[in-house]
Write a protein that holds these residues in place. Structure first.
Motif, PDB file in Angstrom:
ATOM      1  N   HIS A  18      33.415  37.878  42.660  1.00  0.00           N
ATOM      2  CA  HIS A  18      34.502  37.819  41.675  1.00  0.00           C
ATOM      3  C   HIS A  18      35.861  38.204  42.250  1.00  0.00           C
ATOM      4  O   HIS A  18      36.833  38.299  41.502  1.00  0.00           O
ATOM      5  CB  HIS A  18      34.203  38.765  40.498  1.00  0.00           C
ATOM      6  N   SER A  20      38.330  36.918  43.681  1.00  0.00           N
ATOM      7  CA  SER A  20      39.554  36.161  43.418  1.00  0.00           C
ATOM      8  C   SER A  20      40.089  36.452  42.015  1.00  0.00           C
ATOM      9  O   SER A  20      41.253  36.181  41.727  1.00  0.00           O
ATOM     10  CB  SER A  20      39.307  34.661  43.585  1.00  0.00           C
ATOM     11  N   GLU A  21      39.237  37.002  41.148  1.00  0.00           N
ATOM     12  CA  GLU A  21      39.631  37.287  39.764  1.00  0.00           C
ATOM     13  C   GLU A  21      39.684  38.771  39.458  1.00  0.00           C
ATOM     14  O   GLU A  21      40.554  39.216  38.710  1.00  0.00           O
ATOM     15  CB  GLU A  21      38.620  36.644  38.805  1.00  0.00           C
ATOM     16  N   ASN A  23      38.392  42.919  40.998  1.00  0.00           N
ATOM     17  CA  ASN A  23      37.758  43.812  41.961  1.00  0.00           C
ATOM     18  C   ASN A  23      37.344  45.079  41.236  1.00  0.00           C
ATOM     19  O   ASN A  23      38.021  45.514  40.299  1.00  0.00           O
ATOM     20  CB  ASN A  23      38.717  44.165  43.103  1.00  0.00           C
ATOM     21  N   CYS A  43      39.453  35.862  34.756  1.00  0.00           N
ATOM     22  CA  CYS A  43      39.421  34.466  34.328  1.00  0.00           C
ATOM     23  C   CYS A  43      39.671  34.399  32.820  1.00  0.00           C
ATOM     24  O   CYS A  43      38.977  35.053  32.044  1.00  0.00           O
ATOM     25  CB  CYS A  43      38.059  33.865  34.665  1.00  0.00           C
TER      26      CYS A  43
END
Length: 102
Positions: A18, A20-21, A23, A43
């Motif tokens: 995840h 990229s969206e 942490n 997202c």
């Protein structure tokens, strides 16, 4: 592997999937509680709470039971970026037992 090491692996896998969206990182572990911070853009088509629940599913792969209990902090800015601090309960769910009547 001890619990803290397993949790670190869980978050490593979550961040890999995840990243990229969102942490995640452990802020604190005490007793059967774990406080995890999530930060990212998240997202828009996914439910926010799905991210918190995904940690639970990742934990199962490492033999841990981790249940989201409460969102302690929620911050969002004008650019679809957020930070959330979530309290989790670690361990087995209580089992209801009935005493046999004589």
């Amino acid at each position: 592997m001890v619990v803290k090491e397993k949790l670190e692996k869980v978050l490593e896998e979550f961040n890999r999937l995840h990243g990229s969206e969102a942490n995640a990182r452990i802020l604190r572990m005490e007793g059967d509680e774990v406080i995890i911070e999530f930060e990212g853009s998240f997202c828009a088509t996914c439910g926010l709470y799905d991210y918190f629940d995904d940690i639970r599913w990742e934990a199962m792969d490492f033999g841990l039971e981790l249940e989201p209990v409460e969102v302690l902090e929620a911050e969002e800015d004008d650019f679809e970026h957020g930070r959330y601090v979530v309290r989790y309960r670690l361990g087995k769910k209580p089992i209801l037992t009935l005493n046999a009547k004589d």
